[in-house]
Write a protein that holds these residues in place. Structure first.
Motif, PDB file in Angstrom:
ATOM      1  N   VAL A 149       0.812  -1.219   0.000  1.00  0.00           N
ATOM      2  CA  VAL A 149       0.000   0.000   0.000  1.00  0.00           C
ATOM      3  C   VAL A 149       0.846   1.271   0.000  1.00  0.00           C
ATOM      4  CG1 VAL A 149      -2.015  -1.096   1.069  1.00  0.00           C
ATOM      5  CG2 VAL A 149      -0.265  -0.044   2.527  1.00  0.00           C
ATOM      6  N   MET A 150       2.151   1.140   0.350  1.00  0.00           N
ATOM      7  CA  MET A 150       3.011   2.316   0.406  1.00  0.00           C
ATOM      8  C   MET A 150       4.438   1.936   0.052  1.00  0.00           C
ATOM      9  SD  MET A 150       3.234   5.541   1.138  1.00  0.00           S
ATOM     10  CE  MET A 150       4.581   6.690   1.238  1.00  0.00           C
ATOM     11  N   LEU A 151       5.033   2.708  -0.836  1.00  0.00           N
ATOM     12  CA  LEU A 151       6.452   2.601  -1.146  1.00  0.00           C
ATOM     13  C   LEU A 151       7.099   3.938  -0.806  1.00  0.00           C
ATOM     14  CD1 LEU A 151       6.519   0.965  -4.707  1.00  0.00           C
ATOM     15  CD2 LEU A 151       7.333  -0.066  -2.577  1.00  0.00           C
ATOM     16  N   THR A 152       8.256   3.863  -0.195  1.00  0.00           N
ATOM     17  CA  THR A 152       9.078   5.051  -0.008  1.00  0.00           C
ATOM     18  C   THR A 152      10.425   4.733  -0.614  1.00  0.00           C
ATOM     19  OG1 THR A 152       7.931   5.566   2.063  1.00  0.00           O
ATOM     20  CG2 THR A 152      10.018   6.712   1.649  1.00  0.00           C
ATOM     21  N   THR A 153      10.878   5.592  -1.511  1.00  0.00           N
ATOM     22  CA  THR A 153      12.167   5.370  -2.157  1.00  0.00           C
ATOM     23  C   THR A 153      13.064   6.577  -1.897  1.00  0.00           C
ATOM     24  OG1 THR A 153      11.259   6.208  -4.255  1.00  0.00           O
ATOM     25  CG2 THR A 153      11.311   3.815  -3.954  1.00  0.00           C
ATOM     26  N   PHE A 154      14.326   6.259  -1.728  1.00  0.00           N
ATOM     27  CA  PHE A 154      15.355   7.273  -1.502  1.00  0.00           C
ATOM     28  C   PHE A 154      16.321   7.165  -2.666  1.00  0.00           C
ATOM     29  CE2 PHE A 154      13.590   5.727   2.403  1.00  0.00           C
ATOM     30  CZ  PHE A 154      13.315   6.871   3.121  1.00  0.00           C
ATOM     31  N   HIS A 155      16.518   8.247  -3.386  1.00  0.00           N
ATOM     32  CA  HIS A 155      17.270   8.244  -4.638  1.00  0.00           C
ATOM     33  C   HIS A 155      18.509   9.107  -4.559  1.00  0.00           C
ATOM     34  CE1 HIS A 155      13.788   6.656  -7.034  1.00  0.00           C
ATOM     35  NE2 HIS A 155      13.151   7.142  -5.993  1.00  0.00           N
ATOM     36  N   ASP A 156      19.592   8.607  -5.107  1.00  0.00           N
ATOM     37  CA  ASP A 156      20.752   9.445  -5.392  1.00  0.00           C
ATOM     38  C   ASP A 156      20.482  10.038  -6.772  1.00  0.00           C
ATOM     39  OD1 ASP A 156      23.116  10.626  -6.115  1.00  0.00           O
ATOM     40  OD2 ASP A 156      24.355   8.841  -5.815  1.00  0.00           O
ATOM     41  N   LYS A 190       8.871  -0.987 -11.374  1.00  0.00           N
ATOM     42  CA  LYS A 190       7.858  -1.231 -10.344  1.00  0.00           C
ATOM     43  C   LYS A 190       6.596  -1.808 -10.959  1.00  0.00           C
ATOM     44  CE  LYS A 190       4.950   1.777  -9.346  1.00  0.00           C
ATOM     45  NZ  LYS A 190       3.556   1.419  -9.685  1.00  0.00           N
ATOM     46  N   ASP A 191       6.209  -1.279 -12.106  1.00  0.00           N
ATOM     47  CA  ASP A 191       4.981  -1.740 -12.764  1.00  0.00           C
ATOM     48  C   ASP A 191       5.070  -3.184 -13.250  1.00  0.00           C
ATOM     49  OD1 ASP A 191       3.812   0.686 -12.221  1.00  0.00           O
ATOM     50  OD2 ASP A 191       3.972   1.456 -14.274  1.00  0.00           O
ATOM     51  N   GLU A 192       6.274  -3.730 -13.385  1.00  0.00           N
ATOM     52  CA  GLU A 192       6.419  -5.144 -13.724  1.00  0.00           C
ATOM     53  C   GLU A 192       6.009  -6.034 -12.551  1.00  0.00           C
ATOM     54  OE1 GLU A 192      10.420  -6.024 -14.982  1.00  0.00           O
ATOM     55  OE2 GLU A 192      10.431  -4.366 -16.440  1.00  0.00           O
ATOM     56  N   PHE A 193       6.100  -5.502 -11.337  1.00  0.00           N
ATOM     57  CA  PHE A 193       5.857  -6.286 -10.130  1.00  0.00           C
ATOM     58  C   PHE A 193       4.564  -5.909  -9.413  1.00  0.00           C
ATOM     59  CE2 PHE A 193      10.370  -6.494 -10.919  1.00  0.00           C
ATOM     60  CZ  PHE A 193      10.682  -7.815 -10.645  1.00  0.00           C
ATOM     61  N   ILE A 194       4.252  -4.623  -9.397  1.00  0.00           N
ATOM     62  CA  ILE A 194       3.096  -4.123  -8.648  1.00  0.00           C
ATOM     63  C   ILE A 194       2.110  -3.512  -9.629  1.00  0.00           C
ATOM     64  CG2 ILE A 194       2.308  -2.556  -6.843  1.00  0.00           C
ATOM     65  CD1 ILE A 194       5.106  -2.718  -5.609  1.00  0.00           C
ATOM     66  N   HIS A 195       0.898  -4.050  -9.632  1.00  0.00           N
ATOM     67  CA  HIS A 195      -0.146  -3.607 -10.560  1.00  0.00           C
ATOM     68  C   HIS A 195      -1.235  -2.852  -9.796  1.00  0.00           C
ATOM     69  CE1 HIS A 195       1.953  -6.257 -13.288  1.00  0.00           C
ATOM     70  NE2 HIS A 195       1.848  -7.219 -12.395  1.00  0.00           N
ATOM     71  N   GLU A 196      -2.240  -2.405 -10.518  1.00  0.00           N
ATOM     72  CA  GLU A 196      -3.344  -1.673  -9.886  1.00  0.00           C
ATOM     73  C   GLU A 196      -4.035  -2.553  -8.857  1.00  0.00           C
ATOM     74  OE1 GLU A 196      -6.026   0.478 -12.411  1.00  0.00           O
ATOM     75  OE2 GLU A 196      -4.465   0.739 -13.927  1.00  0.00           O
ATOM     76  N   PRO A 197      -4.525  -1.956  -7.795  1.00  0.00           N
ATOM     77  CA  PRO A 197      -4.439  -0.532  -7.472  1.00  0.00           C
ATOM     78  C   PRO A 197      -3.015  -0.157  -7.050  1.00  0.00           C
ATOM     79  CG  PRO A 197      -5.481  -1.699  -5.663  1.00  0.00           C
ATOM     80  CD  PRO A 197      -5.242  -2.698  -6.750  1.00  0.00           C
ATOM     81  N   HIS A 198      -2.539   0.951  -7.578  1.00  0.00           N
ATOM     82  CA  HIS A 198      -1.173   1.387  -7.308  1.00  0.00           C
ATOM     83  C   HIS A 198      -1.017   1.799  -5.845  1.00  0.00           C
ATOM     84  CE1 HIS A 198      -0.335   1.224 -11.539  1.00  0.00           C
ATOM     85  NE2 HIS A 198      -1.324   2.056 -11.801  1.00  0.00           N
ATOM     86  N   PRO A 199       0.146   1.512  -5.261  1.00  0.00           N
ATOM     87  CA  PRO A 199       0.381   1.951  -3.883  1.00  0.00           C
ATOM     88  C   PRO A 199       0.687   3.453  -3.846  1.00  0.00           C
ATOM     89  CG  PRO A 199       2.357   0.927  -4.758  1.00  0.00           C
ATOM     90  CD  PRO A 199       1.287   0.769  -5.815  1.00  0.00           C
TER      91      PRO A 199
END
Length: 153
Positions: free
Chosen positions: A82-89, A110-119
């Motif tokens: 339901v939630m992703l938090t990403t930290f990017h360089d 991400k879309d290859e692994f997690i489909h709708e409903p999007h987190p």
């Protein structure tokens, strides 16, 4: 190994998980009630390859496979995220400092692994990670109510 205290559970399924728990004193993932909290999974640059968007994508897929393994350890799946938090360089050489290009590449994998409903997703810029050559760190929260047969007493 499962460490259980009422509805709070930690599953350590690999040597890497035990190392994180015993040496660094954190759980790679932890259940609290109906939620599963997955600690940050760091995408590390391949030291043998020239940094490109393609090498980033390969390493990011590996991180998503690890996320999937953590979810499975709790009888959960990507559809429960339901939630992703990403930290990017954002300055990473894979994208010549183009934050939007890196975010779009992340979204595509991400879309290859997690489909709708999007987190829900929050992307945060940073200047470094605890692991050298880190490009991105991803943490997740999954909502995964236990069935009566899997609930611990």
């Amino acid at each position: 190994m499962n460490l259980t205290k009422t509805d709070r559970e930690v599953v350590l399924r690999s040597e890497r998980d035990h190392f994180a728990y015993d040496v660094w004193h954190f759980a790679p993932a932890r259940r609290a009630g109906d939620f599963i909290y997955i600690s940050g999974i760091i995408v590390v640059r391949d030291s043998e390859a020239t940094p490109t968007p393609d090498t980033f994508s390969v390493r990011l897929r590996t991180a998503f496979l690890e996320l999937g393994r953590q979810l499975e350890a709790y009888q959960s799946s990507f559809q429960d995220v339901v939630m992703l938090t990403t930290f990017h360089d954002w300055a990473a050489p894979e994208f010549s400092g183009d934050a939007k290009a890196q975010a779009k590449a992340f979204q595509s994998i991400k879309d290859e692994f997690i489909h709708e409903p999007h987190p829900a997703w929050t992307a945060i810029g940073t200047t470094g990670f605890v692991l050298e050559d880190g490009i991105l760190e991803m943490q997740a929260i999954a909502f995964s109510p236990r069935s009566d047969s899997t609930a611990r007493k």
